[in-house]
Design a protein around this motif. Structure first.
Motif, PDB file in Angstrom:
ATOM      1  N   ASN A 124       0.933  -1.470   0.152  1.00  0.00           N
ATOM      2  CA  ASN A 124       0.209   0.358   0.423  1.00  0.00           C
ATOM      3  C   ASN A 124       1.460   1.249  -0.136  1.00  0.00           C
ATOM      4  N   LEU A 125       1.802   1.188   0.915  1.00  0.00           N
ATOM      5  CA  LEU A 125       2.722   1.651   0.880  1.00  0.00           C
ATOM      6  C   LEU A 125       3.630   2.659  -0.385  1.00  0.00           C
ATOM      7  N   LEU A 126       4.271   1.553  -0.796  1.00  0.00           N
ATOM      8  CA  LEU A 126       4.835   1.024  -1.988  1.00  0.00           C
ATOM      9  C   LEU A 126       4.288   1.779  -3.240  1.00  0.00           C
ATOM     10  N   GLN A 127       3.085   1.338  -3.009  1.00  0.00           N
ATOM     11  CA  GLN A 127       2.101   1.758  -4.927  1.00  0.00           C
ATOM     12  C   GLN A 127       1.358   3.016  -4.796  1.00  0.00           C
ATOM     13  N   ALA A 128       1.569   3.603  -3.214  1.00  0.00           N
ATOM     14  CA  ALA A 128       0.447   5.049  -3.055  1.00  0.00           C
ATOM     15  C   ALA A 128       0.830   5.686  -4.069  1.00  0.00           C
ATOM     16  N   ASP A 129      -0.375   6.737  -4.534  1.00  0.00           N
ATOM     17  CA  ASP A 129       0.315   7.723  -5.932  1.00  0.00           C
ATOM     18  C   ASP A 129       1.152   8.668  -5.783  1.00  0.00           C
ATOM     19  N   ARG A 130       1.237   8.677  -4.316  1.00  0.00           N
ATOM     20  CA  ARG A 130       1.781  10.247  -3.396  1.00  0.00           C
ATOM     21  C   ARG A 130       2.785  10.146  -2.270  1.00  0.00           C
ATOM     22  N   PRO A 131       3.729  10.500  -1.896  1.00  0.00           N
ATOM     23  CA  PRO A 131       3.838  10.499  -1.040  1.00  0.00           C
ATOM     24  C   PRO A 131       3.178  10.397   0.488  1.00  0.00           C
ATOM     25  N   ALA A 132       3.090   9.011   1.151  1.00  0.00           N
ATOM     26  CA  ALA A 132       2.091   9.146   2.070  1.00  0.00           C
ATOM     27  C   ALA A 132       2.987   8.956   3.906  1.00  0.00           C
ATOM     28  N   VAL A 133       1.724   9.090   4.885  1.00  0.00           N
ATOM     29  CA  VAL A 133       2.718   9.452   6.143  1.00  0.00           C
ATOM     30  C   VAL A 133       1.978   7.876   6.575  1.00  0.00           C
ATOM     31  N   ASP A 134       2.584   7.480   7.413  1.00  0.00           N
ATOM     32  CA  ASP A 134       3.128   5.992   8.165  1.00  0.00           C
ATOM     33  C   ASP A 134       2.565   6.937   9.385  1.00  0.00           C
ATOM     34  N   PHE A 135       2.497   6.078  10.368  1.00  0.00           N
ATOM     35  CA  PHE A 135       2.451   6.370  12.196  1.00  0.00           C
ATOM     36  C   PHE A 135       2.844   4.472  12.816  1.00  0.00           C
ATOM     37  N   GLY A 136       3.703   4.591  12.081  1.00  0.00           N
ATOM     38  CA  GLY A 136       4.362   2.943  12.647  1.00  0.00           C
ATOM     39  C   GLY A 136       4.140   1.924  11.570  1.00  0.00           C
ATOM     40  N   PHE A 137       4.766   0.594  11.610  1.00  0.00           N
ATOM     41  CA  PHE A 137       3.933  -0.880  11.034  1.00  0.00           C
ATOM     42  C   PHE A 137       4.197  -1.185  11.767  1.00  0.00           C
ATOM     43  N   LYS A 138       4.872  -1.456  13.504  1.00  0.00           N
ATOM     44  CA  LYS A 138       4.679  -3.072  14.247  1.00  0.00           C
ATOM     45  C   LYS A 138       4.658  -2.366  15.508  1.00  0.00           C
ATOM     46  N   GLN A 139       4.219  -0.535  15.537  1.00  0.00           N
ATOM     47  CA  GLN A 139       3.035   0.072  16.469  1.00  0.00           C
ATOM     48  C   GLN A 139       1.895  -1.011  16.513  1.00  0.00           C
ATOM     49  N   PRO A 140       1.115  -0.937  18.145  1.00  0.00           N
ATOM     50  CA  PRO A 140      -0.514  -1.868  18.174  1.00  0.00           C
ATOM     51  C   PRO A 140      -0.774  -0.317  17.000  1.00  0.00           C
ATOM     52  N   TRP A 141      -2.328  -0.629  17.290  1.00  0.00           N
ATOM     53  CA  TRP A 141      -3.448  -0.119  15.972  1.00  0.00           C
ATOM     54  C   TRP A 141      -3.382   0.917  17.327  1.00  0.00           C
ATOM     55  N   ASP A 142      -3.830   1.480  18.569  1.00  0.00           N
ATOM     56  CA  ASP A 142      -4.074   2.544  19.001  1.00  0.00           C
ATOM     57  C   ASP A 142      -3.073   2.939  19.129  1.00  0.00           C
ATOM     58  N   VAL A 143      -1.807   2.986  19.436  1.00  0.00           N
ATOM     59  CA  VAL A 143      -0.520   3.960  18.629  1.00  0.00           C
ATOM     60  C   VAL A 143      -0.980   4.758  17.792  1.00  0.00           C
ATOM     61  N   GLN A 144      -0.876   3.703  16.965  1.00  0.00           N
ATOM     62  CA  GLN A 144      -1.081   4.509  14.946  1.00  0.00           C
ATOM     63  C   GLN A 144      -2.531   5.498  15.107  1.00  0.00           C
ATOM     64  N   TRP A 145      -3.716   5.063  15.780  1.00  0.00           N
ATOM     65  CA  TRP A 145      -4.615   6.159  15.586  1.00  0.00           C
ATOM     66  C   TRP A 145      -4.209   7.106  16.499  1.00  0.00           C
ATOM     67  N   ALA A 146      -4.027   7.127  17.399  1.00  0.00           N
ATOM     68  CA  ALA A 146      -3.071   8.520  18.468  1.00  0.00           C
ATOM     69  C   ALA A 146      -2.837   9.158  17.705  1.00  0.00           C
ATOM     70  N   ARG A 147      -1.607   8.982  16.874  1.00  0.00           N
ATOM     71  CA  ARG A 147      -0.004   9.566  16.039  1.00  0.00           C
ATOM     72  C   ARG A 147      -1.622  10.196  14.695  1.00  0.00           C
ATOM     73  N   ALA A 148      -1.868   9.847  14.292  1.00  0.00           N
ATOM     74  CA  ALA A 148      -2.513   9.986  13.295  1.00  0.00           C
ATOM     75  C   ALA A 148      -3.731  10.995  13.466  1.00  0.00           C
ATOM     76  N   ALA A 149      -4.155  10.947  14.526  1.00  0.00           N
ATOM     77  CA  ALA A 149      -5.431  11.545  15.479  1.00  0.00           C
ATOM     78  C   ALA A 149      -4.511  13.273  14.755  1.00  0.00           C
ATOM     79  N   ASP A 150      -3.479  12.886  15.902  1.00  0.00           N
ATOM     80  CA  ASP A 150      -2.520  14.022  15.729  1.00  0.00           C
ATOM     81  C   ASP A 150      -2.387  14.936  14.487  1.00  0.00           C
TER      82      ASP A 150
END
Length: 573
Positions: free
Chosen positions: A481-507
């Motif tokens: 998904n990150l590789l084939q996105a049509d624009r530079p995308a922001v990630d919030f960690g790959f191995k991070q727990p989902w709740d941590v990713q959501w907290a970073r995404a909300a900010d």
């Protein structure tokens, strides 16, 4: 005085040259026509692309995190290939392609040195005709490169042990084993050939100078030099920058992903006999000749032929090594294949004169072609089972029809060729069938399924839905998904727990909610999202995905921790 060439020998040479041309063209077929496919290819290309874009090549990254499951050597090769051709569709497959060609040459040269040119021809054709060789030659995985390095190592070691003394070849073999070790941890396996060599010397009381143990210690500096290609820069980085994340990376890679992965594997756990089924399937059609090869090999071993002692003894040790680990994958025993092809090659001319052998090989071709014919016809006619399979994998039925047409394009010529060849040319029929299989695979089969095997189609829909001016963030994403996105995308960690990713995404979203979107695995969806605004964007690789506009996040809401078994695991090779 020049030796005259008989008409039979001339025909054999032309036939072999034609076979070599077919082999090269079939391995080249499809280069540049598809995207990286999961599970392994996208993560390697993602890391290689990050190296090129950032200019930091020492440590591979998967998005914003260090990728500690594999050393970076293979990714260096992909990044270097991109710097040469400037096209990722070509560059990501080039290391495997070149490694496959190098392995074929090394197999040929080793068999030529141990026996003669005719035996060398049979070794190359036998290796190419084995299904697993083509599968890995056409994929961007580490294993084809690893096998090239292990074969180079065996080539050097056996040149010295069986046709030496040849100390430069010995040092090159040790160096290749070291380089293979920092490409994938099991690259040291060629050094195990010293055990059957020592057993042979003990049995026959050999005392050749080339086998002196003190002199063998000269391999140690060459092996260390091979590992230093990557371990030395890593050690310098650790010494200059005592970064906790860097130390954690080194510990993960050098200990957990090597020793722990071997002794206490946490995935791909299989029974001890697992590799028997791998041999019975992925090593077709060669495995069909084992009932005839095994007694012949046993006779050679009883006669004390050192060539078979070393080739077969080493192969048995590799099989035992991987069988002893609870974690097993079909690619692990692949390094044995070139050695077994060389060991089988001197016996193949005699076996192919047997009617039973020719029946077995012709039967294999007929069954393969008839199976392709039946499946291809069913896909073209949109049979019920075909449509159910397409629906289950979210594949357009029209693409399945194209796939079926390509299967027919393989099956029909093979059936005609088999009818013409009959039993007399069974060996040539197998080689021609294999070459046509990998040609059709590259030019048609993989291209037809590429939008669905990769995430290219899904990510194109994502880009069209959010518009060119939007920014994209990813939660619970996969590498493709990150590789084939049509624009530079922001990630919030790959191995991070989902709740941590959501907290970073909300900010992140809160800074510009009107133009920022989140691409989310449906199973990871947060209760802090207004579900009415979430958009089902499609399925890819058996996962369902949703788009969340920034306005859909509830201010001040905290995503609870959620069980995410398997999320972020590296289940690659």
């Amino acid at each position: 005085m020049q030796t005259s060439i008989t008409p039979l020998e001339r025909r054999r040479r032309w036939a072999y040259r034609a076979a070599l041309l077919a082999i090269v063209l079939s391995l080249l077929a499809g280069l540049g026509l598809r995207q990286p496919n999961p599970p392994d290819e996208p993560r390697f290309v993602l890391a290689a692309r990050a190296m090129v874009q950032s200019g930091r090549w020492l440590l591979p990254h998967r998005g914003s995190e260090l990728y500690a499951e594999k050393p970076p050597v293979f990714m260096w090769m992909q990044a270097g290939a991109f710097e040469l051709v400037r096209d990722w569709r070509v560059a990501f497959l080039l290391p495997s392609l070149l490694a496959a060609l190098a392995t074929l040459w090394l197999t040929w040269d080793l068999a030529r040195r141990l026996w003669n040119r005719r035996v060398a021809h049979y070794a190359v054709l036998a290796l190419f005709a084995t299904l697993q060789f083509g599968v890995l030659a056409k994929r961007a995985q580490i294993d084809m490169v690893l096998v090239a390095m292990t074969t180079l190592s065996l080539w050097g070691l056996l040149r010295h042990l069986l046709r030496g003394p040849d100390w430069p070849a010995w040092a090159l073999g040790a160096f290749a084993a070291g380089l293979g070790t920092v490409t994938k941890g099991v690259g040291f396996l060629p050094l195990l050939v010293l055990l059957p060599w020592a057993a042979w010397r003990h049995r026959h009381r050999a005392d050749a100078v080339r086998g002196a143990w003190p002199a063998w210690l000269g391999a140690v500096p060459a092996f260390v030099a091979g590992t230093a290609v990557w371990l030395l820069p890593l050690a310098i980085a650790l010494w200059q920058a005592p970064d906790p994340s860097l130390r954690a990376y080194a510990h993960e890679l050098l200990f957990k992903q090597t020793g722990t992965r071997y002794t206490a594997a946490w995935h791909h756990v299989q029974p001890a006999w697992y590799y028997l089924q791998v041999i019975a399937t992925l090593w077709l059609p060669g495995c069909l000749l084992l009932p005839q090869l095994l007694p012949a090999w046993r006779r050679r071993l009883r006669r004390g032929d050192p060539r078979h002692w070393l080739l077969l003894g080493w192969s048995v040790l590799v099989l035992a090594f991987f069988s002893a680990s609870p974690g097993k994958r079909e690619v692990y025993i692949f390094p044995m294949l070139p050695a077994l092809a060389v060991a089988a090659a001197p016996l193949l001319p005699g076996l192919l004169r047997r009617r039973a052998t020719r029946w077995v090989l012709a039967g294999y071709v007929w069954l393969l072609a008839l199976a392709a014919l039946a499946v291809g016809a069913g896909l073209c006619m949109q049979a019920g089972w075909a449509m159910r399979g397409a629906l289950k994998r979210a594949i357009d039925p029209a693409a399945m029809q194209v796939f079926g047409a390509w299967l027919l394009a393989f099956a029909i010529p093979v059936l005609l060729l088999a009818a013409w060849a009959r039993l007399r040319r069974a060996g040539a029929l197998v080689v021609a069938t294999t070459a046509l299989l990998w040609t059709i695979h590259g030019l048609g089969l993989m291209v037809a399924l590429d939008p669905y095997s990769s995430a290219a189609g899904l990510m194109q829909r994502v880009g069209e839905r959010i518009g060119p001016g939007a920014e994209l963030g990813m939660i619970a994403w996969r590498e493709q998904n990150l590789l084939q996105a049509d624009r530079p995308a922001v990630d919030f960690g790959f191995k991070q727990p989902w709740d941590v990713q959501w907290a970073r995404a909300a900010d992140w979203v809160a800074q510009a909610p009107q133009r920022r979107w989140l691409f989310v695995l449906r199973d990871a969806m947060s209760p802090c999202v207004d579900r009415a605004q979430a958009i089902d964007i499609g399925e890819s690789n058996r996962n369902a995905w949703q788009l969340v506009p920034g306005s859909a996040l509830k201010p001040g809401c905290v995503t609870p921790a959620k069980d995410q078994a398997g999320a972020g695991d590296d289940n690659g090779n």
